[in-house]
Scaffold this active site. Structure first.
Site, PDB file in Angstrom:
ATOM      1  N   LYS A 118       0.835  -1.209   0.000  1.00  0.00           N
ATOM      2  CA  LYS A 118       0.000   0.000   0.000  1.00  0.00           C
ATOM      3  C   LYS A 118       0.862   1.248   0.000  1.00  0.00           C
ATOM      4  CE  LYS A 118      -4.417  -1.798   1.138  1.00  0.00           C
ATOM      5  NZ  LYS A 118      -5.669  -1.772   1.834  1.00  0.00           N
ATOM      6  N   LYS A 200      -7.106 -10.226  -8.333  1.00  0.00           N
ATOM      7  CA  LYS A 200      -8.401 -10.519  -7.699  1.00  0.00           C
ATOM      8  C   LYS A 200      -9.414  -9.391  -7.883  1.00  0.00           C
ATOM      9  CE  LYS A 200      -8.199  -8.855  -3.014  1.00  0.00           C
ATOM     10  NZ  LYS A 200      -9.193  -8.775  -2.002  1.00  0.00           N
ATOM     11  N   LYS A 203     -13.146  -4.411  -4.441  1.00  0.00           N
ATOM     12  CA  LYS A 203     -14.193  -3.378  -4.430  1.00  0.00           C
ATOM     13  C   LYS A 203     -13.646  -1.984  -4.705  1.00  0.00           C
ATOM     14  CE  LYS A 203     -14.944  -4.122   0.486  1.00  0.00           C
ATOM     15  NZ  LYS A 203     -13.668  -3.733   1.086  1.00  0.00           N
TER      16      LYS A 203
HETATM   17  P1  ATP Z   1     -10.255  -3.340  -1.138  1.00  0.00           P
HETATM   18  O1  ATP Z   1     -10.453  -3.166  -2.621  1.00  0.00           O
HETATM   19  O2  ATP Z   1     -10.690  -2.160  -0.303  1.00  0.00           O
HETATM   20  O3  ATP Z   1      -8.886  -3.864  -0.774  1.00  0.00           O
HETATM   21  P2  ATP Z   1     -11.415  -5.943  -1.168  1.00  0.00           P
HETATM   22  O4  ATP Z   1     -12.560  -6.077  -2.114  1.00  0.00           O
HETATM   23  O5  ATP Z   1     -10.112  -6.463  -1.625  1.00  0.00           O
HETATM   24  O6  ATP Z   1     -11.282  -4.448  -0.699  1.00  0.00           O
HETATM   25  P3  ATP Z   1     -11.443  -6.586   1.670  1.00  0.00           P
HETATM   26  O7  ATP Z   1     -12.256  -5.561   2.413  1.00  0.00           O
HETATM   27  O8  ATP Z   1      -9.955  -6.507   1.760  1.00  0.00           O
HETATM   28  O9  ATP Z   1     -11.906  -6.666   0.139  1.00  0.00           O
HETATM   29  O10 ATP Z   1     -11.878  -8.038   2.136  1.00  0.00           O
HETATM   30  C1  ATP Z   1     -13.092  -8.388   2.738  1.00  0.00           C
HETATM   31  C2  ATP Z   1     -13.238  -9.875   2.678  1.00  0.00           C
HETATM   32  O11 ATP Z   1     -13.540 -10.274   1.343  1.00  0.00           O
HETATM   33  C3  ATP Z   1     -11.975 -10.619   3.086  1.00  0.00           C
HETATM   34  O12 ATP Z   1     -12.325 -11.722   3.895  1.00  0.00           O
HETATM   35  C4  ATP Z   1     -11.383 -11.071   1.776  1.00  0.00           C
HETATM   36  O13 ATP Z   1     -10.650 -12.264   1.899  1.00  0.00           O
HETATM   37  C5  ATP Z   1     -12.623 -11.284   0.912  1.00  0.00           C
HETATM   38  N1  ATP Z   1     -12.347 -11.039  -0.507  1.00  0.00           N
HETATM   39  C6  ATP Z   1     -11.999  -9.843  -1.059  1.00  0.00           C
HETATM   40  N2  ATP Z   1     -11.852  -9.940  -2.392  1.00  0.00           N
HETATM   41  C7  ATP Z   1     -12.111 -11.243  -2.692  1.00  0.00           C
HETATM   42  C8  ATP Z   1     -12.124 -11.991  -3.922  1.00  0.00           C
HETATM   43  N3  ATP Z   1     -11.877 -11.412  -5.086  1.00  0.00           N
HETATM   44  N4  ATP Z   1     -12.428 -13.296  -3.876  1.00  0.00           N
HETATM   45  C9  ATP Z   1     -12.707 -13.888  -2.708  1.00  0.00           C
HETATM   46  N5  ATP Z   1     -12.711 -13.260  -1.513  1.00  0.00           N
HETATM   47  C10 ATP Z   1     -12.428 -11.956  -1.500  1.00  0.00           C
END
Ligand code: ATP
Ligand code: LTN
Length: 337
Positions: A118, A200, A203
């Site tokens: 980050k 991956k 969001k």
């Molecule tokens: P950001 O974009 O803000 O990093 P994110 O979408 O990557 O957010 P997080 O808030 O970091 O999501 O994660 C919330 C939960 O969702 C965690 O348990 C993470 O393992 C799960 N998660 C996030 N993205 C994925 C994905 N693409 N597939 C499966 N699980 C996911």
């Protein structure tokens, strides 16, 4: 929650209010959180304090926090069964975060890959909170004496760190914290970006075509799947060198429960067009009731706020017990009340 069975193990997890949940968040995390409610005492929270480590417009943060809370409910997290709250509403988190920061070493925090990632992505905002983030997260977990913490691969280092802090604290000051373990459900799918299937689905991705938001309408979902990146072989099969199609198969399998071989047979001889429509329709059908429940919840702001308040009160009651014990162990003079 009133009748929480004390025999049940404790599950705790948090999600940051950094945008509308994606299909990845749903299939990889929140859907499983919902399933775990029957077998565990579950505590789920919106990690708004963690989201302060990145720049988000304050009005947007507020909106996204309310939205994330409503989304958890819409996805089936039941406040009668689970404890659900917003992190900043439970003051023990910030207090415990400081105590845990003072139990963390500069060296170990410097080794955290999320901090390195980050800070290299956002060189303009390498704030101290980004560095001490794992200490706040350790506090979140240890406050509730959690047995299991469902997290994605990107968070396992933070969980290891939590165990290290807890072990050290128990050794230096006497038994105080339960050592949490990671929880990796068998059905937990890892969903990749529809535009770059080697990274991956996230969001905070700025390309809307890359992610399915769990609030997307049916026509938007179908359109996004239609334009999902695949390959030129036109054969539905699960293979490492076909990340696009494999990702669509993972999504289809996670929702229908069919295995990869069955999916290959189902679409043998058919082109990607048919397959994409089938996946899109399956996803749209799965998300429709969630979208409808979400709309109802957002239309009743008072009820939503009441649920937030009662969740925070219950959480504070539990968290404060560990906080007080920890303060005592560290030799903080109790305040006379
Ligand atoms: P950001 O974009 O803000 O990093 P994110 O979408 O990557 O957010 P997080 O808030 O970091 O999501 O994660 C919330 C939960 O969702 C965690 O348990 C993470 O393992 C799960 N998660 C996030 N993205 C994925 C994905 N693409 N597939 C499966 N699980 C996911
Ligand atoms: N860092 C996590 C969110 C999070 C969390 C937690 C998860 C904050 N505190 C405690 C589990 C337990 C994330 O970004 N996914």
């Amino acid at each position: 929650m009133e009748n929480a069975n004390t025999e049940k193990k404790i599950i705790l997890s948090g999600i940051q209010p950094t945008g509308t949940f994606t299909l990845g968040n749903y299939l990889g995390a929140v859907r499983n959180w919902q399933k775990m409610q029957e077998d565990y005492n579950c505590y789920y929270f919106i990690a708004d304090l963690h989201s302060l480590t990145i720049h988000i417009d304050p009005a947007q943060r507020k909106k996204q926090t309310l939205e994330a809370f409503a989304l958890l409910l819409a996805c089936g997290i039941d406040p009668e069964k689970s404890l659900i709250f917003v992190q900043s509403h439970v003051r023990s988190h910030a207090e415990m975060g400081w105590l845990m920061s003072c139990c963390s070493q500069f060296g170990e925090l410097s080794r955290m890959t999320q901090f390195k990632d980050k800070s290299s992505k956002h060189p303009e905002n390498i704030n101290a909170g980004l560095f001490t983030y794992p200490a706040l997260m350790a506090g979140d977990i240890l406050l509730y004496q959690a047995d299991y913490v469902p997290v994605g691969a990107d968070q396992t280092q933070h969980l290891e760190f939590t165990r290290d802090i807890a072990t050290r604290f128990n050794h230096n000051y006497g038994e105080n914290f339960k050592l949490p373990e990671g929880y990796f459900p068998k059905a937990g799918a890892r969903v990749m970006s529809l535009q770059d299937p080697t990274s991956k689905m996230s969001k905070s991705d700025t390309n809307p075509k890359a992610t399915i938001s769990i609030l997307d309408e049916e026509n938007v979902i179908l359109k996004k799947f239609k334009s999902a990146v695949t390959d030129s072989e036109a054969k539905v099969c699960y293979r490492e060198d076909k990340p696009g199609v494999s990702n669509l198969m993972v999504i289809y399998s996670a929702i229908t429960g069919k295995n990869m071989a069955d999916i290959e047979t189902e679409f043998a001889g058919k082109g990607y067009g048919d397959f994409k429509v089938a996946v899109g329709q399956t996803v749209a059908d799965e998300l429709k009731p969630i979208r409808e429940r979400y709309k109802d919840l957002m239309n009743n702001r008072k009820a939503l706020e009441a649920l937030m308040k009662s969740g925070a009160e219950k959480a504070e009651y539990i968290a404060r017990k560990t906080l007080t014990k920890t303060q005592k162990k560290l030799g903080l003079l109790p305040a006379s009340r």
